[in-house]
Design a protein around this motif. Structure first.
Motif, PDB file in Angstrom:
ATOM      1  N   ARG A  38     -10.768   3.866  -2.255  1.00  0.00           N
ATOM      2  CA  ARG A  38      -9.892   4.865  -2.901  1.00  0.00           C
ATOM      3  C   ARG A  38     -10.513   5.359  -4.206  1.00  0.00           C
TER       4      ARG A  38
ATOM      5  N   LEU B 117       1.774   2.438 -20.467  1.00  0.00           N
ATOM      6  CA  LEU B 117       2.765   2.152 -19.419  1.00  0.00           C
ATOM      7  C   LEU B 117       2.246   2.545 -18.040  1.00  0.00           C
ATOM      8  N   GLN B 120       5.120   2.038 -10.800  1.00  0.00           N
ATOM      9  CA  GLN B 120       5.232   1.276  -9.562  1.00  0.00           C
ATOM     10  C   GLN B 120       4.276   1.821  -8.487  1.00  0.00           C
ATOM     11  N   LYS B 122       4.451   2.589  -5.317  1.00  0.00           N
ATOM     12  CA  LYS B 122       4.853   3.737  -4.482  1.00  0.00           C
ATOM     13  C   LYS B 122       5.451   4.859  -5.324  1.00  0.00           C
ATOM     14  N   VAL B 125       5.693   6.113 -12.224  1.00  0.00           N
ATOM     15  CA  VAL B 125       6.532   5.860 -13.398  1.00  0.00           C
ATOM     16  C   VAL B 125       7.864   6.598 -13.250  1.00  0.00           C
ATOM     17  N   VAL B 137      -0.883  10.591 -19.824  1.00  0.00           N
ATOM     18  CA  VAL B 137      -2.332  10.624 -19.617  1.00  0.00           C
ATOM     19  C   VAL B 137      -2.674  10.422 -18.152  1.00  0.00           C
ATOM     20  N   MET B 138      -3.802  10.998 -17.774  1.00  0.00           N
ATOM     21  CA  MET B 138      -4.225  10.848 -16.386  1.00  0.00           C
ATOM     22  C   MET B 138      -5.724  10.650 -16.308  1.00  0.00           C
ATOM     23  N   SER B 147      -3.850   9.343  -5.967  1.00  0.00           N
ATOM     24  CA  SER B 147      -3.720   8.388  -7.060  1.00  0.00           C
ATOM     25  C   SER B 147      -4.612   7.185  -6.817  1.00  0.00           C
TER      26      SER B 147
HETATM   27  C1  LIG Z   1      -0.290   4.354  -6.911  1.00  0.00           C
HETATM   28  S1  LIG Z   1       0.172   5.079  -8.410  1.00  0.00           S
HETATM   29  C2  LIG Z   1       1.741   5.848  -8.061  1.00  0.00           C
HETATM   30  C3  LIG Z   1       1.629   7.051  -7.204  1.00  0.00           C
HETATM   31  C4  LIG Z   1       2.933   7.811  -7.082  1.00  0.00           C
HETATM   32  N1  LIG Z   1       2.986   8.339  -5.743  1.00  0.00           N
HETATM   33  C5  LIG Z   1       3.022   8.918  -8.114  1.00  0.00           C
HETATM   34  O1  LIG Z   1       2.971  10.086  -7.705  1.00  0.00           O
HETATM   35  O2  LIG Z   1       3.133   8.657  -9.291  1.00  0.00           O
HETATM   36  C6  LIG Z   1       0.716   3.713  -9.361  1.00  0.00           C
HETATM   37  C7  LIG Z   1       0.475   3.844 -10.831  1.00  0.00           C
HETATM   38  O3  LIG Z   1      -0.931   3.801 -11.098  1.00  0.00           O
HETATM   39  C8  LIG Z   1      -1.228   4.617 -12.223  1.00  0.00           C
HETATM   40  N2  LIG Z   1      -2.174   5.657 -11.783  1.00  0.00           N
HETATM   41  C9  LIG Z   1      -2.752   5.758 -10.567  1.00  0.00           C
HETATM   42  N3  LIG Z   1      -3.609   6.781 -10.533  1.00  0.00           N
HETATM   43  C10 LIG Z   1      -3.599   7.346 -11.757  1.00  0.00           C
HETATM   44  C11 LIG Z   1      -4.304   8.448 -12.357  1.00  0.00           C
HETATM   45  N4  LIG Z   1      -5.211   9.145 -11.680  1.00  0.00           N
HETATM   46  N5  LIG Z   1      -4.018   8.728 -13.652  1.00  0.00           N
HETATM   47  C12 LIG Z   1      -3.129   8.009 -14.349  1.00  0.00           C
HETATM   48  N6  LIG Z   1      -2.453   6.972 -13.837  1.00  0.00           N
HETATM   49  C13 LIG Z   1      -2.681   6.639 -12.564  1.00  0.00           C
HETATM   50  C14 LIG Z   1       0.096   5.141 -12.727  1.00  0.00           C
HETATM   51  O4  LIG Z   1       0.616   4.220 -13.660  1.00  0.00           O
HETATM   52  C15 LIG Z   1       0.952   5.115 -11.473  1.00  0.00           C
HETATM   53  O5  LIG Z   1       2.318   5.070 -11.759  1.00  0.00           O
END
Ligand SMILES: C[S@@+](CC[C@H](N)C(=O)[O-])C[C@H]1O[C@@H](n2cnc3c(N)ncnc32)[C@H](O)[C@@H]1O
Ligand SMILES: C[S@@+](CC[C@H](N)C(=O)[O-])C[C@H]1O[C@@H](n2cnc3c(N)ncnc32)[C@H](O)[C@@H]1O
Lengths: 191, 191
Positions: A38, B117, B120, B122, B125, B137-138, B147
């Motif tokens: 991933r 923070l 979860q 699935k 946040v 932030v991303m 994700s």
């Molecule tokens: C599997 S992801 C959740 C996906 C969910 N379907 C959504 O749309 O938020 C689980 C957590 O990982 C973090 N996360 C995963 N990918 C991320 C990204 N590219 N940028 C920021 N946080 C990320 C965030 O905290 C997210 O809530």
């Protein structure tokens, strides 16, 4: 295929880094394998390599979030064959391992053609892998635990590679052949 | 306790970053929780926060590689309480989420007191968390999947924080109180 999906896949293929890959040496837990694939997809790795000294683990579809459809994984029963393959593509072999000879992962040039080798959850990388490496690299550990989870270690290094390649403009230079592009659009274009 | 272990623990405590923490919002898979704690230990986080809207997950000892002994985890049944706690410590709240308002994770200043923070597996946040955030932030995603695995996302951000704090010399400035140091040496000093 909808025009949006067609455009999205083409855009993704433009960013694929054919000269950056991951070799997993006996990484056997499904959730780790899937998390590595991933992350690989997320930073533009197009194909990976998995060496299995014993059984074949089946990738779980849910954890990989469909990324196994987008990152090819080639399987090997011998480490030598995987290493021969990446060397033939002119890649340096970076072996991740905490040792005295290891350099900090941020001091490696990932804009060069590069294969990053990850070791097994319990045993780590093999002596054989260490011997074949161009460099041993490690991620600094400032706490009490001795090592990171393998998919975590992969991600920290791959995002450093992404940073360097972004800076070098490599995501703006499509590498994929027209043949491979058509194969993927044909095979994977259906939702 | 051997003199070596005593020295090792003291050295670790000198590097602990008391003003950097992680808040996990309903992260429920054991291997994810454990991997986050392990990474937190590795970059010097001293205490973390876990919010549970429903059941309590028990941390698996093996995957966390003993790091649960070195990183305290405080549990909450309400997000507000966790956020109130980190705010009281003067921390900015960084919520990780892929959205149009999110900034690139490398454009955040993690040398400031900071709570990160995570959402979860699935659901991601909550709306509530997004509303309370100082910044969204991303981590850039260049492939097909939407994700990253949550422990992977945590690690990518925490190692960026480690890089910035290393550069700012923060690992060379012990923050821990003598009282806390003695507590840990007393409680955890036995092998
Ligand atoms: C599997 S992801 C959740 C996906 C969910 N379907 C959504 O749309 O938020 C689980 C957590 O990982 C973090 N996360 C995963 N990918 C991320 C990204 N590219 N940028 C920021 N946080 C990320 C965030 O905290 C997210 O809530
Ligand atoms: C859990 S570790 C293996 C630990 C094993 N006991 C050892 O000593 O090698 C699994 C894999 O994650 C990677 N890894 C984990 N932490 C790392 C670090 N700090 N630096 C580099 N690679 C790391 C390596 O590929 C390693 O083989």
């Amino acid at each position: 295929m909808s025009p949006e999906r067609f455009a999205r896949i083409n855009e993704l293929l433009d960013k694929r880094q054919l000269d950056l890959t991951v070799v997993m040496e006996n990484v056997h837990k499904n959730h780790n394998l899937s998390a590595v694939i991933r992350t690989a997809d997320a930073i533009g790795v197009h194909a990976m390599h998995a060496v299995w000294q014993s059984r074949k683990t089946k990738l779980s579809r849910s954890t990989a979030s469909g990324s196994h459809k987008w990152v090819g994984v080639q399987h090997y029963s011998e480490l030598e064959s995987a290493v021969a393959n990446v060397r033939q593509q002119g890649m340096q072999l970076i072996v991740t391992h905490l040792s005295d000879s290891a350099v900090d992962f941020r001091d490696v040039d990932y804009t060069k053609p590069t294969a990053i080798l990850l070791g097994q959850e319990k045993q780590g990388v093999s002596e054989q892998a260490l011997a074949m490496a161009d460099q041993h690299v490690m991620i600094p550990m400032l706490g009490m635990v001795q090592s990171l989870n393998v998919s975590v270690a992969a991600a920290v290094i791959l995002y450093e590679a992404q940073r360097q390649r972004e800076q070098a403009g490599l995501y703006g230079m499509p590498q994929i052949s027209e043949q491979e592009r058509y194969r993927i659009l044909f095979e994977r274009g259906h939702p």
